[in-house]
Scaffold this motif. Structure first.
Motif, PDB file in Angstrom:
ATOM      1  N   VAL A   1      37.442  42.275  38.088  1.00  0.00           N
ATOM      2  CA  VAL A   1      37.494  43.156  39.249  1.00  0.00           C
ATOM      3  C   VAL A   1      36.276  44.069  39.163  1.00  0.00           C
ATOM      4  O   VAL A   1      36.139  44.848  38.228  1.00  0.00           O
ATOM      5  CB  VAL A   1      38.807  43.958  39.263  1.00  0.00           C
ATOM      6  N   ASP A   2      35.399  43.957  40.153  1.00  0.00           N
ATOM      7  CA  ASP A   2      34.055  44.528  40.046  1.00  0.00           C
ATOM      8  C   ASP A   2      33.910  45.843  40.807  1.00  0.00           C
ATOM      9  O   ASP A   2      34.065  45.891  42.025  1.00  0.00           O
ATOM     10  CB  ASP A   2      33.036  43.521  40.567  1.00  0.00           C
ATOM     11  N   LEU A   3      33.614  46.898  40.053  1.00  0.00           N
ATOM     12  CA  LEU A   3      33.280  48.195  40.654  1.00  0.00           C
ATOM     13  C   LEU A   3      31.776  48.399  40.751  1.00  0.00           C
ATOM     14  O   LEU A   3      31.327  49.392  41.319  1.00  0.00           O
ATOM     15  CB  LEU A   3      33.882  49.325  39.815  1.00  0.00           C
ATOM     16  N   GLU A   4      30.999  47.459  40.206  1.00  0.00           N
ATOM     17  CA  GLU A   4      29.550  47.659  40.145  1.00  0.00           C
ATOM     18  C   GLU A   4      28.846  46.971  41.312  1.00  0.00           C
ATOM     19  O   GLU A   4      28.943  47.414  42.449  1.00  0.00           O
ATOM     20  CB  GLU A   4      29.006  47.168  38.796  1.00  0.00           C
ATOM     21  N   ASP A   5      28.159  45.860  41.060  1.00  0.00           N
ATOM     22  CA  ASP A   5      27.274  45.273  42.062  1.00  0.00           C
ATOM     23  C   ASP A   5      27.973  44.790  43.317  1.00  0.00           C
ATOM     24  O   ASP A   5      27.356  44.749  44.389  1.00  0.00           O
ATOM     25  CB  ASP A   5      26.505  44.099  41.443  1.00  0.00           C
ATOM     26  N   ALA A   6      29.240  44.409  43.228  1.00  0.00           N
ATOM     27  CA  ALA A   6      29.934  43.853  44.386  1.00  0.00           C
ATOM     28  C   ALA A   6      30.426  44.922  45.363  1.00  0.00           C
ATOM     29  O   ALA A   6      30.912  44.580  46.445  1.00  0.00           O
ATOM     30  CB  ALA A   6      31.113  43.004  43.930  1.00  0.00           C
ATOM     31  N   VAL A   7      30.302  46.185  45.008  1.00  0.00           N
ATOM     32  CA  VAL A   7      30.792  47.279  45.855  1.00  0.00           C
ATOM     33  C   VAL A   7      29.624  48.171  46.248  1.00  0.00           C
ATOM     34  O   VAL A   7      28.888  48.668  45.389  1.00  0.00           O
ATOM     35  CB  VAL A   7      31.875  48.111  45.131  1.00  0.00           C
ATOM     36  N   ALA A   8      29.452  48.381  47.560  1.00  0.00           N
ATOM     37  CA  ALA A   8      28.367  49.237  48.046  1.00  0.00           C
ATOM     38  C   ALA A   8      28.533  50.666  47.553  1.00  0.00           C
ATOM     39  O   ALA A   8      29.664  51.118  47.291  1.00  0.00           O
ATOM     40  CB  ALA A   8      28.332  49.217  49.574  1.00  0.00           C
TER      41      ALA A   8
ATOM     42  N   LEU B   1      45.521  46.917  41.290  1.00  0.00           N
ATOM     43  CA  LEU B   1      45.871  46.085  40.140  1.00  0.00           C
ATOM     44  C   LEU B   1      47.383  45.890  40.029  1.00  0.00           C
ATOM     45  O   LEU B   1      47.855  44.811  39.691  1.00  0.00           O
ATOM     46  CB  LEU B   1      45.310  46.698  38.865  1.00  0.00           C
ATOM     47  N   ARG B   2      48.131  46.935  40.299  1.00  0.00           N
ATOM     48  CA  ARG B   2      49.591  46.800  40.202  1.00  0.00           C
ATOM     49  C   ARG B   2      50.128  45.813  41.240  1.00  0.00           C
ATOM     50  O   ARG B   2      51.049  45.047  40.967  1.00  0.00           O
ATOM     51  CB  ARG B   2      50.258  48.160  40.403  1.00  0.00           C
ATOM     52  N   ARG B   3      49.562  45.813  42.436  1.00  0.00           N
ATOM     53  CA  ARG B   3      50.095  45.012  43.537  1.00  0.00           C
ATOM     54  C   ARG B   3      49.628  43.558  43.524  1.00  0.00           C
ATOM     55  O   ARG B   3      50.342  42.669  43.980  1.00  0.00           O
ATOM     56  CB  ARG B   3      49.708  45.628  44.889  1.00  0.00           C
ATOM     57  N   HIS B   4      48.431  43.323  43.029  1.00  0.00           N
ATOM     58  CA  HIS B   4      47.805  42.026  43.277  1.00  0.00           C
ATOM     59  C   HIS B   4      47.604  41.159  42.041  1.00  0.00           C
ATOM     60  O   HIS B   4      47.150  40.014  42.162  1.00  0.00           O
ATOM     61  CB  HIS B   4      46.460  42.219  43.980  1.00  0.00           C
ATOM     62  N   LEU B   5      47.911  41.669  40.853  1.00  0.00           N
ATOM     63  CA  LEU B   5      47.779  40.828  39.664  1.00  0.00           C
ATOM     64  C   LEU B   5      48.956  39.868  39.563  1.00  0.00           C
ATOM     65  O   LEU B   5      50.029  40.104  40.109  1.00  0.00           O
ATOM     66  CB  LEU B   5      47.705  41.692  38.409  1.00  0.00           C
ATOM     67  N   ARG B   6      48.738  38.770  38.849  1.00  0.00           N
ATOM     68  CA  ARG B   6      49.784  37.783  38.624  1.00  0.00           C
ATOM     69  C   ARG B   6      49.936  37.540  37.124  1.00  0.00           C
ATOM     70  O   ARG B   6      48.951  37.605  36.389  1.00  0.00           O
ATOM     71  CB  ARG B   6      49.439  36.465  39.333  1.00  0.00           C
ATOM     72  N   PRO B   7      51.145  37.254  36.637  1.00  0.00           N
ATOM     73  CA  PRO B   7      51.350  37.022  35.204  1.00  0.00           C
ATOM     74  C   PRO B   7      50.443  35.911  34.676  1.00  0.00           C
ATOM     75  O   PRO B   7      50.190  34.921  35.359  1.00  0.00           O
ATOM     76  CB  PRO B   7      52.829  36.612  35.129  1.00  0.00           C
ATOM     77  N   GLY B   8      49.971  36.106  33.456  1.00  0.00           N
ATOM     78  CA  GLY B   8      49.141  35.098  32.820  1.00  0.00           C
ATOM     79  C   GLY B   8      47.679  35.154  33.176  1.00  0.00           C
ATOM     80  O   GLY B   8      46.892  34.327  32.712  1.00  0.00           O
TER      81      GLY B   8
ATOM     82  N   ASN C   1      37.113  46.284  46.072  1.00  0.00           N
ATOM     83  CA  ASN C   1      37.604  46.738  47.378  1.00  0.00           C
ATOM     84  C   ASN C   1      38.052  45.572  48.265  1.00  0.00           C
ATOM     85  O   ASN C   1      38.174  45.727  49.475  1.00  0.00           O
ATOM     86  CB  ASN C   1      36.540  47.568  48.103  1.00  0.00           C
ATOM     87  N   ARG C   2      38.305  44.399  47.655  1.00  0.00           N
ATOM     88  CA  ARG C   2      38.859  43.257  48.386  1.00  0.00           C
ATOM     89  C   ARG C   2      40.112  42.755  47.664  1.00  0.00           C
ATOM     90  O   ARG C   2      40.104  41.721  47.009  1.00  0.00           O
ATOM     91  CB  ARG C   2      37.827  42.133  48.490  1.00  0.00           C
ATOM     92  N   PRO C   3      41.204  43.516  47.756  1.00  0.00           N
ATOM     93  CA  PRO C   3      42.425  43.157  47.018  1.00  0.00           C
ATOM     94  C   PRO C   3      42.961  41.780  47.361  1.00  0.00           C
ATOM     95  O   PRO C   3      43.590  41.129  46.522  1.00  0.00           O
ATOM     96  CB  PRO C   3      43.412  44.260  47.401  1.00  0.00           C
ATOM     97  N   ASP C   4      42.736  41.306  48.584  1.00  0.00           N
ATOM     98  CA  ASP C   4      43.200  39.977  48.964  1.00  0.00           C
ATOM     99  C   ASP C   4      42.556  38.898  48.097  1.00  0.00           C
ATOM    100  O   ASP C   4      43.180  37.897  47.744  1.00  0.00           O
ATOM    101  CB  ASP C   4      42.897  39.717  50.438  1.00  0.00           C
ATOM    102  N   ARG C   5      41.315  39.123  47.731  1.00  0.00           N
ATOM    103  CA  ARG C   5      40.618  38.150  46.890  1.00  0.00           C
ATOM    104  C   ARG C   5      41.109  38.190  45.443  1.00  0.00           C
ATOM    105  O   ARG C   5      40.998  37.201  44.718  1.00  0.00           O
ATOM    106  CB  ARG C   5      39.112  38.393  46.944  1.00  0.00           C
ATOM    107  N   ILE C   6      41.628  39.321  45.022  1.00  0.00           N
ATOM    108  CA  ILE C   6      42.160  39.414  43.660  1.00  0.00           C
ATOM    109  C   ILE C   6      43.361  38.494  43.512  1.00  0.00           C
ATOM    110  O   ILE C   6      43.496  37.761  42.529  1.00  0.00           O
ATOM    111  CB  ILE C   6      42.526  40.871  43.321  1.00  0.00           C
ATOM    112  N   THR C   7      44.247  38.520  44.502  1.00  0.00           N
ATOM    113  CA  THR C   7      45.411  37.631  44.470  1.00  0.00           C
ATOM    114  C   THR C   7      44.965  36.176  44.410  1.00  0.00           C
ATOM    115  O   THR C   7      45.468  35.379  43.612  1.00  0.00           O
ATOM    116  CB  THR C   7      46.291  37.853  45.710  1.00  0.00           C
ATOM    117  N   THR C   8      44.008  35.819  45.260  1.00  0.00           N
ATOM    118  CA  THR C   8      43.497  34.449  45.286  1.00  0.00           C
ATOM    119  C   THR C   8      42.854  34.075  43.953  1.00  0.00           C
ATOM    120  O   THR C   8      43.052  32.970  43.439  1.00  0.00           O
ATOM    121  CB  THR C   8      42.470  34.283  46.422  1.00  0.00           C
ATOM    122  N   ALA C   9      42.086  35.010  43.385  1.00  0.00           N
ATOM    123  CA  ALA C   9      41.394  34.746  42.120  1.00  0.00           C
ATOM    124  C   ALA C   9      42.385  34.483  41.003  1.00  0.00           C
ATOM    125  O   ALA C   9      42.153  33.619  40.146  1.00  0.00           O
ATOM    126  CB  ALA C   9      40.490  35.922  41.764  1.00  0.00           C
TER     127      ALA C   9
END
Length: 294
Positions: free
Chosen positions: A31-38, A53-60, A13-21
């Motif tokens: 991408v964590d649906l378990e412990d990191a999400v209340a 996932l469609r918006r924030h993933l990057r190639p490779g 639930n933190r898509p901004d961090r997915i881009t950074t990651a």
């Protein structure tokens, strides 16, 4: 083959961090649906997952999604939500695996979803987290649960809680459990497993000690909870210049001997070299990015 040294966890639930990651240098992101999400946010995170996932993933970027444990009743909905983006999902991380049947049930559901969404069969692999005493004792069966299993991951926090011990870096109390996971992966012919994350941030000494302990036991990398941990983990798991030089010497000497019909030799320093030693040398050269020969 997916090669992962660092698997960086990011809340779903933190898509901004997915881009950074994706840009962090991690071998893969989880991408964590378990412990990191209340609990109260899980449904919203799951429903938004395909768009995220469609918006924030990057190639490779190697992409993993950690679903909720099977005994929570949430895993089926997690997997169903993943269906539309299975083509972009390299791994499903299954937490708190208890038996091989747990993985087989997830694999069967993924096969249904791959068929429904036109994804090549078996594309999405499984990473099984060994986090309980029961799982440690069944690790060999879990590792051999099917071709979809990429490797195992160790979970120190839950196991330590179950045993009533402190999950300190290099904890002797968990050496046997860690070694069991390493042996199980090797016995099943899987890549070396991933160790548990170091849970203290801004603790470079503890992080390095934890990573060095994991490498010494035979792990191939670790799970990571913050980008600041990546540099140390990659440094620890990379072959040292001394290891690479040794491996190169072994490879070159063995190639010469083999061409003359000899399969065992002794180096100038007295080291005995045969095929098992050469295989280790070739793994080191491959990890260092050098041509490993035959």
């Amino acid at each position: 083959m997916l090669e992962i040294t660092t698997l960086l966890y990011v809340p779903a639930n933190r898509p901004d961090r997915i881009t950074t990651a994706c840009l962090s240098g991690a071998s893969g992101i989880a991408v964590d649906l378990e412990d990191a999400v209340a609990v109260e946010a899980k449904a919203a995170a799951r429903n938004a997952l395909p768009d995220v996932l469609r918006r924030h993933l990057r190639p490779g970027c190697v992409v993993a999604v950690r679903i909720n444990a099977l005994d929570t009743g949430l895993a089926e909905a997690d997997l169903t939500a993943l269906g539309p983006v299975l083509g972009a999902t390299d791994l499903v991380i299954v937490p708190k695996v208890a038996t091989a049947d747990d993985l087989r049930s997830v694999s069967a559901r993924l096969a249904e979803l791959e068929g429904a969404h036109g994804v090549p069969a078996g594309r999405t692999r499984l990473l099984a987290l060994i986090e309980t005493a029961r799982a440690v004792l069944h690790a060999e069966e879990i590792a051999a649960a099917g071709e979809r299993v990429l490797t195992l991951g160790f979970g120190a926090a839950d196991l330590s809680g179950e045993l009533g011990i402190e999950p300190a870096p290099g904890s002797l109390a968990l050496v046997q459990a860690r070694s069991q996971v390493v042996l199980a992966a090797a016995a099943a012919g899987l890549p070396a497993p991933l160790d548990a994350p170091h849970l203290r941030l801004r603790d470079p000494v503890g992080l390095r000690r934890s990573a060095e302990h994991a490498r010494a036991l035979g792990f191939g990398g670790t799970q990571v909870i913050h980008p600041e941990q990546l540099g140390t983990v990659h440094e620890v798991f990379a072959p040292t210049p001394q290891e690479t030089a040794w491996a190169r010497e072994v490879q070159e000497a063995f190639d010469r001997a083999e061409a003359e019909g000899t399969a065992s030799i002794r180096l100038a320093d007295g080291t005995f070299v045969d095929y098992p030693v050469v295989r280790r040398a070739r793994r080191i050269l491959a990890a260092s990015g050098e041509e490993a020969g035959r």
